[in-house]
Design a protein around this motif. Structure first.
Motif, short mmCIF file in Angstrom:
data_model
loop_
_atom_site.label_atom_id
_atom_site.label_comp_id
_atom_site.label_asym_id
_atom_site.label_seq_id
_atom_site.Cartn_x
_atom_site.Cartn_y
_atom_site.Cartn_z
N SER A 182 0.82 -1.21 0.00
CA SER A 182 0.00 0.00 0.00
C SER A 182 0.85 1.26 0.00
O SER A 182 0.35 2.35 -0.25
N GLU A 183 2.15 1.08 0.30
CA GLU A 183 3.05 2.23 0.32
C GLU A 183 4.42 1.83 -0.22
O GLU A 183 4.84 0.68 -0.10
N TRP A 184 5.10 2.77 -0.82
CA TRP A 184 6.39 2.52 -1.44
C TRP A 184 7.47 2.16 -0.43
O TRP A 184 8.33 1.30 -0.67
N GLU A 185 7.46 2.79 0.74
CA GLU A 185 8.56 2.67 1.69
C GLU A 185 8.79 1.22 2.12
O GLU A 185 9.94 0.79 2.29
N LYS A 186 7.73 0.45 2.32
CA LYS A 186 7.89 -0.94 2.78
C LYS A 186 8.61 -1.77 1.72
O LYS A 186 9.53 -2.55 2.04
N PHE A 187 8.22 -1.62 0.47
CA PHE A 187 8.88 -2.36 -0.61
C PHE A 187 10.32 -1.89 -0.76
O PHE A 187 11.23 -2.71 -0.95
N ALA A 188 10.56 -0.60 -0.66
CA ALA A 188 11.91 -0.05 -0.80
C ALA A 188 12.83 -0.58 0.30
O ALA A 188 14.00 -0.92 0.03
N ARG A 189 12.33 -0.67 1.53
CA ARG A 189 13.15 -1.20 2.62
C ARG A 189 13.54 -2.64 2.37
O ARG A 189 14.69 -3.04 2.61
N PHE A 190 12.57 -3.44 1.92
CA PHE A 190 12.86 -4.83 1.59
C PHE A 190 13.92 -4.92 0.50
O PHE A 190 14.91 -5.66 0.61
N ALA A 191 13.75 -4.16 -0.58
CA ALA A 191 14.67 -4.22 -1.71
C ALA A 191 16.07 -3.76 -1.32
O ALA A 191 17.08 -4.37 -1.73
N GLU A 192 16.15 -2.74 -0.52
CA GLU A 192 17.46 -2.25 -0.09
C GLU A 192 18.14 -3.25 0.83
O GLU A 192 19.35 -3.44 0.78
N HIS A 193 17.34 -3.91 1.70
CA HIS A 193 17.89 -4.93 2.59
C HIS A 193 18.50 -6.08 1.80
O HIS A 193 19.53 -6.65 2.20
N LYS A 194 17.89 -6.42 0.67
CA LYS A 194 18.39 -7.49 -0.17
C LYS A 194 19.40 -6.99 -1.20
O LYS A 194 19.76 -7.71 -2.12
N ARG A 195 19.85 -5.76 -1.02
CA ARG A 195 20.92 -5.14 -1.82
C ARG A 195 20.51 -4.87 -3.27
O ARG A 195 21.25 -5.11 -4.21
N PHE A 196 19.32 -4.34 -3.43
CA PHE A 196 18.89 -3.80 -4.72
C PHE A 196 18.82 -2.29 -4.58
O PHE A 196 17.74 -1.69 -4.51
N ALA A 197 19.99 -1.67 -4.52
CA ALA A 197 20.08 -0.24 -4.23
C ALA A 197 19.48 0.61 -5.35
O ALA A 197 19.14 1.78 -5.13
#
Length: 273
Positions: free
Chosen positions: A112-127
């Motif tokens: 429902s929000e971008w931030e949650k997906f972005a945090r997941f992606a960054e944690h898995k090193r998709f900067a």
């Protein structure tokens, strides 16, 4: 009544599976014992959670594409019944290294929000996820990801001789040394394969569980041959995790109404004392 209640609870778990999986990232196979004697009972659970802790999931074939064990060049499907917990229970068939493999059916999670997906992606090193998302002109809210789990586990039976190898999963982690027979004290080399090609410069997340139950988390990067060095210690159990994040193929996107697709690989094993 008792039998009816058991089936009802088992069905409830499977109905909640995708929702729970979206909250707890890792999925893995966890044997009750990583080393057993020949002819002993061998059991293993399907687990979903975080930091090498999670819930046991019952066996339901409608959520499974493949669930096999591999030994001595032979692949054999796991035999189980709906609702079985643990999902695998069998007699250890022969001395050697058993490779368990599992592939789930696709599931999806909505953001429902971008931030949650972005945090997941960054944690898995998709900067670069922000630029990739913007380049495809995707919405910053109310979008869907479809994901598939690819899990492996190594179990030593008796002398545990043998080697891990690629088993045909779309993404998988291969141990390049047998953790039960190696004499080295150096890190254990593993190779990440994506569509049977070494995956270079990819993050491998390492969950190490000590004998007292304490879990430590670290990461390693693969080299140009897809190989990462995993520090290991005697008496510890390990869960390795690697994720591919890609735009889904048109048919997958249409079927699941998804704009992103993730493929999750895991590998579990232990280092003997």
């Amino acid at each position: 009544m008792k039998h009816h209640l058991t089936i009802t609870l088992a069905c409830l778990v499977t109905l909640l599976w995708p929702a729970r999986a979206s909250l707890a990232h890792e999925f893995w196979i966890e044997p009750t014992q990583f080393q057993v004697e020949n002819g002993a009972t061998l059991t293993a659970s399907l687990r979903n959670g975080q930091d090498f802790e999670g819930i046991n999931l019952a066996y339901f074939d409608r959520r499974i594409v493949r669930f096999d064990w591999h030994m001595n060049g032979v692949t054999t499907p796991v035999v189980a019944r709906a609702g079985d917990t643990p999902a695998l229970s069998m007699t250890a068939p022969a001395p050697g290294l058993m490779i368990l493999t599992y592939q789930s059916t696709p599931s999806k999670v909505s953001y429902s929000e971008w931030e949650k997906f972005a945090r997941f992606a960054e944690h898995k090193r998709f900067a670069d996820i922000t630029s990739r998302h913007a380049e495809r002109d995707l919405p910053d809210a109310d979008f869907t990801e479809v994901y598939t789990r690819y899990a492996k586990s190594l179990i030593g039976i008796a002398g545990a001789r043998g080697d891990d190898h690629a088993t045909g999963l779309e993404i998988e982690i291969v141990a390049l040394q047998n953790p039960y027979t190696r004499s080295e004290t150096d890190p254990l080399p593993v190779q990440v394969l994506y569509q049977n090609v070494p995956r270079a410069d990819a993050q491998v997340e390492i969950f190490a569980r000590a004998p007292d139950g304490t879990v430590t988390v670290s990461t390693a990067q693969t080299d140009d041959q897809g190989i990462a060095q995993v520090p290991v210690q005697p008496g510890h159990a390990y869960l390795l995790d690697n994720v591919v994040l890609r735009a889904p193929a048109p048919d997958v996107a249409a079927e699941h109404d998804a704009v992103w697709e993730t493929l999750w690989a895991s590998l579990t094993f232990a280092i003997p004392n």
